[in-house]
Design an enzyme around this catalytic site. Structure first.
Site, PDB file in Angstrom:
ATOM      1  N   SER A  69       0.818  -1.220   0.000  1.00 14.49           N
ATOM      2  CA  SER A  69       0.000   0.000   0.000  1.00 14.49           C
ATOM      3  C   SER A  69       0.850   1.267   0.000  1.00 14.49           C
ATOM      4  O   SER A  69       2.012   1.259   0.428  1.00 14.49           O
ATOM      5  CB  SER A  69      -0.915   0.000   1.229  1.00 14.49           C
ATOM      6  OG  SER A  69      -1.714  -1.151   1.237  1.00 14.49           O
TER       7      SER A  69
HETATM    8  N1  SAM Z   1      -0.308  -4.912   4.080  1.00 11.00           N
HETATM    9  C1  SAM Z   1       0.389  -5.438   2.947  1.00 11.00           C
HETATM   10  C2  SAM Z   1       1.754  -4.845   2.808  1.00 11.00           C
HETATM   11  O1  SAM Z   1       2.152  -3.988   3.625  1.00 11.00           O
HETATM   12  O2  SAM Z   1       2.473  -5.253   1.876  1.00 11.00           O
HETATM   13  C3  SAM Z   1      -0.389  -5.234   1.666  1.00 11.00           C
HETATM   14  C4  SAM Z   1      -1.558  -6.107   1.605  1.00 11.00           C
HETATM   15  S1  SAM Z   1      -2.195  -6.314  -0.018  1.00 11.00           S
HETATM   16  C5  SAM Z   1      -2.904  -4.763  -0.356  1.00 11.00           C
HETATM   17  C6  SAM Z   1      -3.574  -7.342   0.365  1.00 11.00           C
HETATM   18  C7  SAM Z   1      -3.186  -8.739   0.787  1.00 11.00           C
HETATM   19  O3  SAM Z   1      -4.341  -9.407   1.278  1.00 11.00           O
HETATM   20  C8  SAM Z   1      -2.665  -9.594  -0.364  1.00 11.00           C
HETATM   21  O4  SAM Z   1      -1.411 -10.114  -0.034  1.00 11.00           O
HETATM   22  C9  SAM Z   1      -3.708 -10.693  -0.495  1.00 11.00           C
HETATM   23  O5  SAM Z   1      -3.198 -11.948  -0.922  1.00 11.00           O
HETATM   24  C10 SAM Z   1      -4.244 -10.755   0.911  1.00 11.00           C
HETATM   25  N2  SAM Z   1      -5.564 -11.387   1.057  1.00 11.00           N
HETATM   26  C11 SAM Z   1      -6.631 -11.333   0.228  1.00 11.00           C
HETATM   27  N3  SAM Z   1      -7.644 -12.047   0.745  1.00 11.00           N
HETATM   28  C12 SAM Z   1      -7.213 -12.550   1.940  1.00 11.00           C
HETATM   29  C13 SAM Z   1      -7.802 -13.352   2.954  1.00 11.00           C
HETATM   30  N4  SAM Z   1      -9.060 -13.806   2.879  1.00 11.00           N
HETATM   31  N5  SAM Z   1      -7.051 -13.670   4.032  1.00 11.00           N
HETATM   32  C14 SAM Z   1      -5.772 -13.233   4.144  1.00 11.00           C
HETATM   33  N6  SAM Z   1      -5.164 -12.472   3.229  1.00 11.00           N
HETATM   34  C15 SAM Z   1      -5.879 -12.127   2.138  1.00 11.00           C
END
Ligand code: SAM
Length: 222
Positions: A69
Site C-alpha cells: 500500500s
Molecule cells: N499490508 C500489505 C503490505 O504492507 O504489503 C499489503 C496487503 S495487499 C494490499 C492485500 C493482501 O491481502 C494480499 O497479499 C492478499 O493476498 C491478501 N488477502 C486477500 N484475501 C485474503 C484473505 N481472505 N485472508 C488473508 N489475506 C488475504
C-alpha cells in the site's frame, strides 16, 4: 538504484522526505507512528526491480498480482487503529510484510494472516531476517479471522471487503478497534469500527483502492 545494499544513506534521506512530505504534511501527528515509519526500510519490501520507487507516493506491485500500500494509507490506517504498546493486533493480508513491521514496532504482538502461501513465506523470511520477533504468521482465509488467539485489541484489514466480516468483529475485545477498507471491488472507504459490548459504531473515513479480500466472509474467488 537497483539494489538495497550500497544506498543506505540515500534511502534514509528518501524515507525522511516521505515521512515529512507524504505523512506529517497530511496531518498524521502520532510521533511513535512517525518514528516507526522512519525506522522501517520500505526498500526491503518492494520487488527488486522497484526499489527506486520504494518511497513514491503510491502503492506498488508485489508478487502474485498483489500490492504494497501507499505509505500514507499505511500511516493513516495505523493512526486510526490507535495502536498502544500493550495491544495484541490481528492483521489480515500480510502481503509484503511492510504494514506488519510497522505494527510490530508499535504493539506487543502481531498476528498476521495471508491467503497466499508464497507471499506469507517470503514475508516471514524477510521479517525474521530483519529481526522483527513479536509476530505470529498464519496462512489461511483471514476473513474468518484467527480464532485460536482471539480476542484481539485491534484488527487491521489490508484488503478491500464488501462488508466488515462478522467473525472479525466477534474476535475484537470489548472496547477494541477495527480498521478496514469497505466498499466495491474497485473503490472502498477506510472504515473504523469500535466495539462496545455487543454494539458496534462505524465511521467512514477516507476513499481508497485496495485489492480484494477473498474468502468466505468477503469476496468470492473469481
Ligand atoms: N499490508 C500489505 C503490505 O504492507 O504489503 C499489503 C496487503 S495487499 C494490499 C492485500 C493482501 O491481502 C494480499 O497479499 C492478499 O493476498 C491478501 N488477502 C486477500 N484475501 C485474503 C484473505 N481472505 N485472508 C488473508 N489475506 C488475504
Amino acid at each position: 538504484m537497483t539494489d538495497t545494499s550500497d544506498h543506505t544513506d540515500e534511502f534514509s534521506r528518501l524515507r525522511a522526505h516521505m515521512v515529512d512530505e507524504q505523512i506529517r504534511a497530511r496531518g498524521v501527528r502520532d510521533e511513535r507512528l512517525l518514528r516507526a515509519m522512519m525506522d522501517v526500510p520500505r526498500e526491503r519490501f518492494v520487488l527488486s526491480g522497484r526499489v527506486a520507487d520504494a518511497y513514491a507516493d503510491r502503492a506498488l506491485p508485489i508478487a502474485d498480482d498483489q500490492t504494497i500500500s501507499q505509505p500514507y494509507i499505511v500511516a493513516y490506517m495505523t493512526a486510526q487503529l490507535e495502536p498502544a504498546p500493550h495491544c495484541r493486533v490481528l492483521e489480515i493480508g500480510t502481503g509484503s510484510g511492510y504494514q506488519t513491521a510497522i505494527l510490530s514496532l508499535l504493539c506487543e504482538k502481531v498476528y498476521t494472516v495471508e491467503r497466499l502461501a508464497s507471499l506469507a513465506v517470503e514475508a516471514k523470511e524477510r521479517l525474521m531476517e530483519m529481526g522483527y520477533e513479536n509476530i505470529a504468521y498464519h496462512v489461511g482465509d483471514g476473513s474468518a479471522g484467527w480464532p485460536e488467539y482471539a480476542p484481539y485489541d485491534r484488527i487491521m484489514v489490508t484488503a478491500g471487503t464488501p462488508d466488515v466480516p462478522a467473525p472479525l468483529v466477534d474476535q475484537l475485545v470489548d472496547g477494541g478497534i477495527l480498521v478496514a477498507p469497505v466498499g466495491g471491488e474497485r473503490e472502498q472507504t477506510i472504515v473504523r469500527v469500535t466495539r462496545t459490548g455487543d454494539k458496534t459504531k462505524e465511521k467512514y473515513m477516507l476513499a481508497c483502492r485496495f485489492v480484494k479480500l477473498i474468502g468466505d466472509h468477503a469476496w468470492p474467488e473469481s
